[in-house]
Write an enzyme that holds these catalytic residues in place. Structure first.
Site, PDB file in Angstrom:
ATOM      1  N   LYS A  22       0.836  -1.210   0.000  1.00  0.00           N
ATOM      2  CA  LYS A  22       0.000   0.000   0.000  1.00  0.00           C
ATOM      3  C   LYS A  22       0.866   1.253   0.000  1.00  0.00           C
ATOM      4  O   LYS A  22       0.611   2.196  -0.740  1.00  0.00           O
ATOM      5  CB  LYS A  22      -0.887  -0.016   1.255  1.00  0.00           C
ATOM      6  CG  LYS A  22      -1.346   1.340   1.726  1.00  0.00           C
ATOM      7  CD  LYS A  22      -2.057   1.248   3.051  1.00  0.00           C
ATOM      8  CE  LYS A  22      -1.238   1.637   4.250  1.00  0.00           C
ATOM      9  NZ  LYS A  22      -1.162   3.046   4.570  1.00  0.00           N
ATOM     10  N   ASN A  23       1.920   1.248   0.824  1.00  0.00           N
ATOM     11  CA  ASN A  23       2.741   2.457   0.936  1.00  0.00           C
ATOM     12  C   ASN A  23       3.611   2.694  -0.296  1.00  0.00           C
ATOM     13  O   ASN A  23       4.206   3.765  -0.437  1.00  0.00           O
ATOM     14  CB  ASN A  23       3.602   2.420   2.196  1.00  0.00           C
ATOM     15  CG  ASN A  23       2.791   2.730   3.442  1.00  0.00           C
ATOM     16  OD1 ASN A  23       1.607   3.054   3.339  1.00  0.00           O
ATOM     17  ND2 ASN A  23       3.415   2.631   4.602  1.00  0.00           N
ATOM     18  N   CYS A 116      -3.355  13.520  13.380  1.00  0.00           N
ATOM     19  CA  CYS A 116      -3.980  12.214  13.212  1.00  0.00           C
ATOM     20  C   CYS A 116      -3.727  11.451  14.491  1.00  0.00           C
ATOM     21  O   CYS A 116      -3.042  11.943  15.390  1.00  0.00           O
ATOM     22  CB  CYS A 116      -3.427  11.484  12.005  1.00  0.00           C
ATOM     23  SG  CYS A 116      -1.814  10.813  12.275  1.00  0.00           S
ATOM     24  N   ARG A 121       2.143  15.230  12.991  1.00  0.00           N
ATOM     25  CA  ARG A 121       2.591  14.980  11.622  1.00  0.00           C
ATOM     26  C   ARG A 121       2.556  16.206  10.708  1.00  0.00           C
ATOM     27  O   ARG A 121       1.751  16.304   9.787  1.00  0.00           O
ATOM     28  CB  ARG A 121       1.775  13.842  11.021  1.00  0.00           C
ATOM     29  CG  ARG A 121       1.918  12.566  11.802  1.00  0.00           C
ATOM     30  CD  ARG A 121       1.112  11.437  11.228  1.00  0.00           C
ATOM     31  NE  ARG A 121       1.796  10.712  10.182  1.00  0.00           N
ATOM     32  CZ  ARG A 121       1.345   9.584   9.656  1.00  0.00           C
ATOM     33  NH1 ARG A 121       0.227   9.068  10.059  1.00  0.00           N
ATOM     34  NH2 ARG A 121       2.022   8.975   8.702  1.00  0.00           N
ATOM     35  N   ASP A 303       6.264   1.163  11.703  1.00  0.00           N
ATOM     36  CA  ASP A 303       5.025   0.466  11.344  1.00  0.00           C
ATOM     37  C   ASP A 303       4.988  -0.979  11.851  1.00  0.00           C
ATOM     38  O   ASP A 303       3.983  -1.668  11.655  1.00  0.00           O
ATOM     39  CB  ASP A 303       4.825   0.481   9.813  1.00  0.00           C
ATOM     40  CG  ASP A 303       4.376   1.845   9.312  1.00  0.00           C
ATOM     41  OD1 ASP A 303       4.078   2.725  10.140  1.00  0.00           O
ATOM     42  OD2 ASP A 303       4.319   2.035   8.077  1.00  0.00           O
ATOM     43  N   ARG A 395      -7.814  -0.249   6.041  1.00  0.00           N
ATOM     44  CA  ARG A 395      -6.990   0.771   5.372  1.00  0.00           C
ATOM     45  C   ARG A 395      -5.730   0.152   4.778  1.00  0.00           C
ATOM     46  O   ARG A 395      -5.222   0.633   3.766  1.00  0.00           O
ATOM     47  CB  ARG A 395      -6.562   1.849   6.387  1.00  0.00           C
ATOM     48  CG  ARG A 395      -7.707   2.693   6.874  1.00  0.00           C
ATOM     49  CD  ARG A 395      -7.190   3.860   7.656  1.00  0.00           C
ATOM     50  NE  ARG A 395      -6.199   4.594   6.860  1.00  0.00           N
ATOM     51  CZ  ARG A 395      -5.415   5.540   7.318  1.00  0.00           C
ATOM     52  NH1 ARG A 395      -5.490   5.883   8.575  1.00  0.00           N
ATOM     53  NH2 ARG A 395      -4.574   6.154   6.534  1.00  0.00           N
TER      54      ARG A 395
END
Ligand code: UD1
Length: 415
Positions: A22-23, A116, A121, A303, A395
């Site tokens: 995804k990233n 967030c 951020r 992560d 997500r």
């Protein structure tokens, strides 16, 4: 409200293939805006964040055809240059459209992402370096409004190797006039993948995979076909699941070198692996406390921090897990504590006393990786865990419940 019911403790077996990252695909989708010809992307994962980015591109005028196995994007006619708050607020990576829109269309209006769940951020590194490339930036009404008469290549040094800033600035530089040098770039494999994608579309980037990227501006990017790398974070999550459940499972579809630091840490703690070209096999192993410090790549990924805390609660001994990238990334800790974990937070460090028997409980997802940690804990907890707000998992984890079920977990999704 969508939730998952997981009954533990469980043993896993078999093989799981991770999705494309995804990233990697999120910035590549933004990069589609640079291309005048059609771009076909292969095996795009079916995820909420990807759908948000597709919606954003659609709003700008990009025509999208095909399905997730082969999706084609036509950015030849863009009729808007605005990324609105309703989309940006749900996904910070939306900011990545700023560089491409600005460099190709000379104007972009992108909502400020705001805070967030895992911290404030800011995007100061993105904005200050775009200014150095020749953007005029005004912040008004919660939006970044950027204009230029044409970006011009220059030498840049990022004050921190931010992943998103490296990607945004790189994309802006690709169509800037002349040469750009970006020093102190992020080294994450997803940044490298973006640079490879851009070159495949006609960009001239060298130094890929190093801290200094050199970009020779080109008139235009054409189009072409690309497939992103496998998701190393998803892979790490399944590897940790294999170790926590003391199971033999094979995790494939990614490049193990991208997880070198994580794999070495686990080995030091006693994990036994078989590593192949595109995957890792876990074996039942007795692990002892692990200390980790999150850091930019090639260091330990933030992560995977939450998943490591879940692992640390289960294995023997004490572990200290320090979060250095985000300021508020321990929201999984109170939830894990509700399941019986013994974790003390001291500043940016979590001190975990392992070897605790976890007991199933209703728990709540708060962000993507925190949610993964709760699923991992539930796999080894006694009894039923009800994981609420699983939309956070959607997500970034494609078909998570189905993949774990295939591995033998007692997991049920209730929509
Ligand atoms: C990306 C990843 C995210 C991962 C993170 C760090 C995507 C879509 N997301 O996020 O999953 O956790 O990298 O590996 O790829 N910062 C500033 N100013 C800036 C930019 C960043 O202060 O202009 C700070 C951030 O607040 C944060 C740190 O730098 O504390 C790292 O952020 P960054 O590397 O930019 O992460 P993202 O690109 O947002």
């Amino acid at each position: 409200m969508e939730k998952m019911l997981i009954n533990g403790p469980t043993k896993l077996n078999g093989s799981v293939r991770v999705s494309r990252a995804k990233n990697a695909y999120l910035p590549i989708l933004a990069g589609v805006l640079l291309c005048e010809g059609p771009v076909t992307l292969k095996n795009v994962p079916e995820l909420r964040d990807i759908n948000t980015m597709k919606k954003l591109l659609g709003n700008l005028g990009v025509k999208i055809t095909g399905d997730n196995s082969s999706m084609t994007f036509d950015s030849s006619k863009i009729d808007h240059v605005e990324a609105t708050y309703d989309l940006v607020k749900t996904m910070r990576a939306s900011i990545c459209v700023l560089g491409p829109l600005l460099t190709r269309f000379h104007e972009a209006k992108v909502s400020l992402p705001g805070g967030c769940a895992i911290g404030s951020r800011p995007i100061d590194i993105h904005l200050s370096n775009l200014e150095l490339l020749g953007a005029e930036i005004i912040l008004e009404g919660g939006y970044v409004h950027a204009k230029t008469k044409g970006l011009k290549g220059t030498s840049l040094v990022l004050e921190f190797p931010s992943v998103g800033a490296t990607e945004n600035i790189l994309m802006a530089a690709v169509l800037a006039k002349g040469n750009t040098k970006i020093e102190n770039c992020a080294l994450e494999p997803e940044v490298t993948d973006l640079a490879n994608f851009l070159n495949a579309m006609g960009a001239k980037i060298s130094g890929i995979g190093t801290k200094t990227l050199l970009i020779e501006g080109v008139e235009k990017l054409t189009g072409g076909e690309y497939e992103a790398i496998g998701d190393r974070i998803e892979a790490a999550t399944y590897i940790i699941a294999g170790l926590m459940t003391e199971s033999e499972i094979e995790v494939t579809g990614f490049i193990p070198e991208h997880l070198e630091f994580v794999i070495n840490k686990l080995k030091m703690a006693g994990a036994k692996f078989e590593i192949s070209e595109n995957g890792v096999k876990t074996f039942p192993s007795k692990l002892e406390g692990i200390d980790v410090d999150t850091a930019p790549y090639p260091g330990f990924p933030t992560d995977v921090q939450a998943q490591f805390i879940a692992l640390a609660t289960y294995i023997n001994g004490s572990s200290v897990i320090t979060e250095n990238i985000f300021e508020n990334r321990f929201m999984h800790v109170p939830e894990l504590t509700r399941m019986g974990a013994d974790i003390t937070l001291k500043g940016n460090a979590a001190i975990v006393k392992g070897g605790k028997e976890l007991i199933g409980a209703p728990v709540m997802c708060t962000d993507l990786r925190a949610s993964a940690a709760l699923v991992l804990a539930a796999l080894v907890a006694q009894g039923e865990t009800e994981v609420q707000r699983v939309y956070h998992l959607d997500r970034g984890y494609e078909k998570l419940a189905a993949k774990f079920k295939e591995l033998g977990a007692n997991i049920k999704r209730m929509d």
